[in-house]
Design a protein around this motif. Structure first.
Motif, PDB file in Angstrom:
ATOM      1  N   CYS A   3      24.220 -47.452  21.125  1.00  0.00           N
ATOM      2  CA  CYS A   3      23.562 -47.962  19.929  1.00  0.00           C
ATOM      3  C   CYS A   3      23.085 -49.377  20.195  1.00  0.00           C
ATOM      4  O   CYS A   3      23.897 -50.248  20.496  1.00  0.00           O
ATOM      5  CB  CYS A   3      24.523 -47.980  18.753  1.00  0.00           C
ATOM      6  N   HIS A   4      21.806 -49.594  20.102  1.00  0.00           N
ATOM      7  CA  HIS A   4      21.236 -50.925  20.303  1.00  0.00           C
ATOM      8  C   HIS A   4      20.040 -51.093  19.383  1.00  0.00           C
ATOM      9  O   HIS A   4      19.448 -50.123  18.937  1.00  0.00           O
ATOM     10  CB  HIS A   4      20.750 -51.109  21.745  1.00  0.00           C
ATOM     11  N   SER A   5      19.687 -52.339  19.132  1.00  0.00           N
ATOM     12  CA  SER A   5      18.437 -52.640  18.451  1.00  0.00           C
ATOM     13  C   SER A   5      17.448 -53.099  19.511  1.00  0.00           C
ATOM     14  O   SER A   5      17.690 -54.084  20.204  1.00  0.00           O
ATOM     15  CB  SER A   5      18.637 -53.744  17.416  1.00  0.00           C
ATOM     16  N   TYR A   6      16.383 -52.355  19.685  1.00  0.00           N
ATOM     17  CA  TYR A   6      15.405 -52.664  20.713  1.00  0.00           C
ATOM     18  C   TYR A   6      14.262 -53.479  20.140  1.00  0.00           C
ATOM     19  O   TYR A   6      13.754 -53.193  19.066  1.00  0.00           O
ATOM     20  CB  TYR A   6      14.855 -51.380  21.334  1.00  0.00           C
ATOM     21  N   GLY A   7      13.852 -54.503  20.877  1.00  0.00           N
ATOM     22  CA  GLY A   7      12.749 -55.346  20.438  1.00  0.00           C
ATOM     23  C   GLY A   7      11.501 -55.128  21.245  1.00  0.00           C
ATOM     24  O   GLY A   7      10.404 -55.455  20.810  1.00  0.00           O
ATOM     25  N   SER A   8      11.638 -54.589  22.465  1.00  0.00           N
ATOM     26  CA  SER A   8      10.475 -54.367  23.316  1.00  0.00           C
ATOM     27  C   SER A   8      10.759 -53.219  24.282  1.00  0.00           C
ATOM     28  O   SER A   8      11.897 -52.802  24.453  1.00  0.00           O
ATOM     29  CB  SER A   8      10.135 -55.633  24.092  1.00  0.00           C
ATOM     30  N   PHE A   9       9.707 -52.764  24.901  1.00  0.00           N
ATOM     31  CA  PHE A   9       9.782 -51.658  25.837  1.00  0.00           C
ATOM     32  C   PHE A   9       8.728 -51.907  26.909  1.00  0.00           C
ATOM     33  O   PHE A   9       7.586 -52.224  26.595  1.00  0.00           O
ATOM     34  CB  PHE A   9       9.488 -50.358  25.075  1.00  0.00           C
ATOM     35  N   GLU A  48      39.149 -40.740   3.058  1.00  0.00           N
ATOM     36  CA  GLU A  48      40.475 -40.339   2.599  1.00  0.00           C
ATOM     37  C   GLU A  48      40.585 -38.827   2.674  1.00  0.00           C
ATOM     38  O   GLU A  48      39.694 -38.106   2.234  1.00  0.00           O
ATOM     39  CB  GLU A  48      40.703 -40.803   1.150  1.00  0.00           C
ATOM     40  N   ASN A  49      41.675 -38.349   3.243  1.00  0.00           N
ATOM     41  CA  ASN A  49      41.993 -36.915   3.335  1.00  0.00           C
ATOM     42  C   ASN A  49      40.974 -36.101   4.127  1.00  0.00           C
ATOM     43  O   ASN A  49      40.889 -34.894   3.942  1.00  0.00           O
ATOM     44  CB  ASN A  49      42.168 -36.306   1.937  1.00  0.00           C
ATOM     45  N   GLU A  50      40.170 -36.751   4.965  1.00  0.00           N
ATOM     46  CA  GLU A  50      39.203 -36.027   5.796  1.00  0.00           C
ATOM     47  C   GLU A  50      39.185 -36.636   7.188  1.00  0.00           C
ATOM     48  O   GLU A  50      39.727 -37.709   7.415  1.00  0.00           O
ATOM     49  CB  GLU A  50      37.788 -36.099   5.186  1.00  0.00           C
ATOM     50  N   GLU A  51      38.519 -35.951   8.111  1.00  0.00           N
ATOM     51  CA  GLU A  51      38.397 -36.465   9.464  1.00  0.00           C
ATOM     52  C   GLU A  51      37.466 -37.666   9.496  1.00  0.00           C
ATOM     53  O   GLU A  51      36.546 -37.783   8.691  1.00  0.00           O
ATOM     54  CB  GLU A  51      37.830 -35.390  10.394  1.00  0.00           C
ATOM     55  N   SER A  52      37.703 -38.546  10.453  1.00  0.00           N
ATOM     56  CA  SER A  52      36.813 -39.689  10.675  1.00  0.00           C
ATOM     57  C   SER A  52      35.566 -39.209  11.403  1.00  0.00           C
ATOM     58  O   SER A  52      35.604 -38.228  12.138  1.00  0.00           O
ATOM     59  CB  SER A  52      37.512 -40.740  11.532  1.00  0.00           C
ATOM     60  N   ILE A  53      34.458 -39.916  11.210  1.00  0.00           N
ATOM     61  CA  ILE A  53      33.238 -39.632  11.962  1.00  0.00           C
ATOM     62  C   ILE A  53      32.734 -40.941  12.547  1.00  0.00           C
ATOM     63  O   ILE A  53      33.083 -42.018  12.070  1.00  0.00           O
ATOM     64  CB  ILE A  53      32.141 -38.964  11.097  1.00  0.00           C
ATOM     65  N   GLU A  54      31.929 -40.837  13.589  1.00  0.00           N
ATOM     66  CA  GLU A  54      31.342 -42.017  14.207  1.00  0.00           C
ATOM     67  C   GLU A  54      29.881 -42.108  13.802  1.00  0.00           C
ATOM     68  O   GLU A  54      29.162 -41.106  13.812  1.00  0.00           O
ATOM     69  CB  GLU A  54      31.451 -41.924  15.731  1.00  0.00           C
ATOM     70  N   ILE A  55      29.453 -43.316  13.424  1.00  0.00           N
ATOM     71  CA  ILE A  55      28.041 -43.544  13.094  1.00  0.00           C
ATOM     72  C   ILE A  55      27.513 -44.629  14.023  1.00  0.00           C
ATOM     73  O   ILE A  55      28.273 -45.403  14.585  1.00  0.00           O
ATOM     74  CB  ILE A  55      27.826 -43.952  11.614  1.00  0.00           C
ATOM     75  N   CYS A  56      26.212 -44.672  14.162  1.00  0.00           N
ATOM     76  CA  CYS A  56      25.536 -45.681  14.966  1.00  0.00           C
ATOM     77  C   CYS A  56      24.613 -46.467  14.039  1.00  0.00           C
ATOM     78  O   CYS A  56      23.701 -45.902  13.448  1.00  0.00           O
ATOM     79  CB  CYS A  56      24.745 -44.997  16.074  1.00  0.00           C
ATOM     80  N   VAL A  57      24.887 -47.759  13.878  1.00  0.00           N
ATOM     81  CA  VAL A  57      24.079 -48.618  13.017  1.00  0.00           C
ATOM     82  C   VAL A  57      23.037 -49.320  13.886  1.00  0.00           C
ATOM     83  O   VAL A  57      23.389 -49.967  14.873  1.00  0.00           O
ATOM     84  CB  VAL A  57      24.957 -49.648  12.272  1.00  0.00           C
ATOM     85  N   GLN A  58      21.761 -49.165  13.550  1.00  0.00           N
ATOM     86  CA  GLN A  58      20.662 -49.802  14.267  1.00  0.00           C
ATOM     87  C   GLN A  58      19.764 -50.495  13.258  1.00  0.00           C
ATOM     88  O   GLN A  58      19.273 -49.861  12.320  1.00  0.00           O
ATOM     89  CB  GLN A  58      19.846 -48.785  15.052  1.00  0.00           C
ATOM     90  N   CYS A  64      24.475 -40.785   8.117  1.00  0.00           N
ATOM     91  CA  CYS A  64      25.820 -40.245   7.990  1.00  0.00           C
ATOM     92  C   CYS A  64      25.716 -38.861   7.370  1.00  0.00           C
ATOM     93  O   CYS A  64      25.222 -38.722   6.242  1.00  0.00           O
ATOM     94  CB  CYS A  64      26.693 -41.171   7.143  1.00  0.00           C
ATOM     95  N   ILE A  65      26.107 -37.861   8.117  1.00  0.00           N
ATOM     96  CA  ILE A  65      26.077 -36.464   7.688  1.00  0.00           C
ATOM     97  C   ILE A  65      24.675 -36.079   7.190  1.00  0.00           C
ATOM     98  O   ILE A  65      24.501 -35.483   6.136  1.00  0.00           O
ATOM     99  CB  ILE A  65      27.162 -36.168   6.635  1.00  0.00           C
ATOM    100  N   GLY A  66      23.647 -36.492   7.952  1.00  0.00           N
ATOM    101  CA  GLY A  66      22.271 -36.113   7.650  1.00  0.00           C
ATOM    102  C   GLY A  66      21.583 -36.919   6.567  1.00  0.00           C
ATOM    103  O   GLY A  66      20.477 -36.593   6.165  1.00  0.00           O
ATOM    104  N   ILE A  67      22.212 -37.991   6.076  1.00  0.00           N
ATOM    105  CA  ILE A  67      21.621 -38.806   5.017  1.00  0.00           C
ATOM    106  C   ILE A  67      21.449 -40.235   5.525  1.00  0.00           C
ATOM    107  O   ILE A  67      22.372 -40.801   6.123  1.00  0.00           O
ATOM    108  CB  ILE A  67      22.500 -38.774   3.745  1.00  0.00           C
ATOM    109  N   ASN A  68      20.269 -40.820   5.322  1.00  0.00           N
ATOM    110  CA  ASN A  68      19.963 -42.171   5.797  1.00  0.00           C
ATOM    111  C   ASN A  68      20.376 -43.239   4.789  1.00  0.00           C
ATOM    112  O   ASN A  68      20.176 -43.076   3.583  1.00  0.00           O
ATOM    113  CB  ASN A  68      18.469 -42.310   6.082  1.00  0.00           C
ATOM    114  N   TYR A  69      20.935 -44.326   5.318  1.00  0.00           N
ATOM    115  CA  TYR A  69      21.382 -45.466   4.520  1.00  0.00           C
ATOM    116  C   TYR A  69      20.824 -46.745   5.126  1.00  0.00           C
ATOM    117  O   TYR A  69      20.529 -46.784   6.323  1.00  0.00           O
ATOM    118  CB  TYR A  69      22.909 -45.578   4.527  1.00  0.00           C
ATOM    119  N   GLU A  70      20.729 -47.792   4.318  1.00  0.00           N
ATOM    120  CA  GLU A  70      20.305 -49.105   4.807  1.00  0.00           C
ATOM    121  C   GLU A  70      21.261 -50.164   4.275  1.00  0.00           C
ATOM    122  O   GLU A  70      21.491 -50.255   3.068  1.00  0.00           O
ATOM    123  CB  GLU A  70      18.884 -49.417   4.375  1.00  0.00           C
TER     124      GLU A  70
END
Length: 119
Positions: A3-9, A48-58, A64-70
């Motif tokens: 997970c990275h924030s890219y500024g150029s390519f 709470e009472n569920e498995e943990s998941i890993e997210i990548c913030v860019q 998270c689970i198919g839904i976009n957040y900002e």
């Protein structure tokens, strides 16, 4: 996955002597300063009472689970995000559902360190 924030390519290609075929290539990703997006990186979300998941913030955005957040920072530099309608489930009738932290992320810092919890 990283997970990275890219500024150029940039891309460098090496062609055959006749110019018809690419022999080799190199791709370079330029990273943006994490000071601008101090929460970027991999995070573990504990439910709470569920498995943990890993997210990548860019660039302070994540899926998270198919839904976009900002994520935004309020006037006291505390992280917050609003749940999109699709994520509200039982709370769909609410005009907004906001998740907010009491921890401050000061401007120019690199955000929480590895292993630190953001509540």
């Amino acid at each position: 996955s990283m997970c990275h924030s890219y500024g150029s390519f940039s891309c460098l290609l090496q062609f055959e002597s006749n110019g018809q075929y690419i022999r080799d290539g190199y791709i370079h990703w330029g990273y943006e300063s994490t000071d601008k997006y101090p929460l970027d990186g991999k995070w573990r979300v504990d439910y709470e009472n569920e498995e943990s998941i890993e997210i990548c913030v860019q660039k302070h955005c994540f899926n998270c689970i198919g839904i976009n957040y900002e994520i935004s920072l309020d006037d006291k530099h505390r992280p917050r995000f609003e749940w999109p309608l699709a994520a509200r489930g039982f709370f769909r009738q609410q005009s907004s559902v906001v998740q907010r932290s009491n921890q401050q992320i000061s401007p120019g810092t690199s955000g929480p360190s590895v292993g630190q919890t953001l509540e």
